[in-house]
Design an enzyme around this catalytic site. Structure first.
Site, PDB file in Angstrom:
ATOM      1  N   GLU A  31      -6.840 -28.094 -32.614  1.00  6.71           N
ATOM      2  CA  GLU A  31      -7.442 -27.745 -31.326  1.00  6.71           C
ATOM      3  C   GLU A  31      -8.488 -26.647 -31.500  1.00  6.71           C
ATOM      4  OE1 GLU A  31      -6.824 -29.430 -28.608  1.00  6.71           O
ATOM      5  OE2 GLU A  31      -5.217 -30.606 -29.515  1.00  6.71           O
ATOM      6  N   GLU A  72      -3.240 -22.420 -23.117  1.00  2.00           N
ATOM      7  CA  GLU A  72      -3.962 -23.365 -23.980  1.00  2.00           C
ATOM      8  C   GLU A  72      -2.995 -24.261 -24.742  1.00  2.00           C
ATOM      9  OE1 GLU A  72      -6.704 -25.611 -25.148  1.00  2.00           O
ATOM     10  OE2 GLU A  72      -7.464 -23.792 -24.187  1.00  2.00           O
ATOM     11  N   GLU A  79      -2.529 -32.837 -23.126  1.00  3.03           N
ATOM     12  CA  GLU A  79      -3.568 -33.726 -23.638  1.00  3.03           C
ATOM     13  C   GLU A  79      -3.034 -34.623 -24.753  1.00  3.03           C
ATOM     14  OE1 GLU A  79      -6.871 -31.272 -24.768  1.00  3.03           O
ATOM     15  OE2 GLU A  79      -7.556 -31.057 -22.706  1.00  3.03           O
TER      16      GLU A  79
END
Length: 125
Positions: A31, A72, A79
């Site tokens: 990420e 996050e 996701e």
């Protein structure tokens, strides 16, 4: 043989810690946004000692950085699950990703306001 899902006590703590570290490594490797936010925290956390005039202010400054990383990580988890379900576009998948992104935006905004206010108080107040 005992199942790991039924482990309690110290063994559970060891396994849980391993899974958590595995998750942090996976997020860092996969990420880009997480890596950018970690880099920002590496810069900001030492500055917190300079800007914060007492332990509470230091905690608020550092805590806002950690909060961004937590949000996050949760956004990245959402996701990942959505992407695992399938690559085709679906309204609910898009909504889930957008909501996760909005959460990150709010966390970043809150951190920016926190840092801005305490820096203003220190240097201009």
């Amino acid at each position: 043989m005992k199942s790991r899902s039924r482990d309690t006590g110290f063994r559970h703590l060891v396994y849980s810690t391993g899974y958590s570290l595995k998750g942090l490594v996976a997020a860092f490797r996969n990420e880009a946004a997480f890596r950018q936010e970690v880099a920002l925290c590496v810069v900001l956390v030492p500055l917190a000692y300079w800007i914060g005039e007492n332990p509470i202010e230091w905690l608020v400054l550092v805590g806002s950085c950690v909060f961004v990383l937590i949000v996050e990580l949760l956004n990245s988890a959402v996701e990942t699950v959505v992407d695992r379900i399938g690559p085709e576009h679906h309204e609910l998948s898009g909504r889930a990703k957008d909501i996760g992104s909005a959460a990150v935006m709010l966390a970043l905004g809150m951190a920016a306001v926190t840092w801005g206010l305490l820096a203003y108080q220190k240097f201009l107040g």
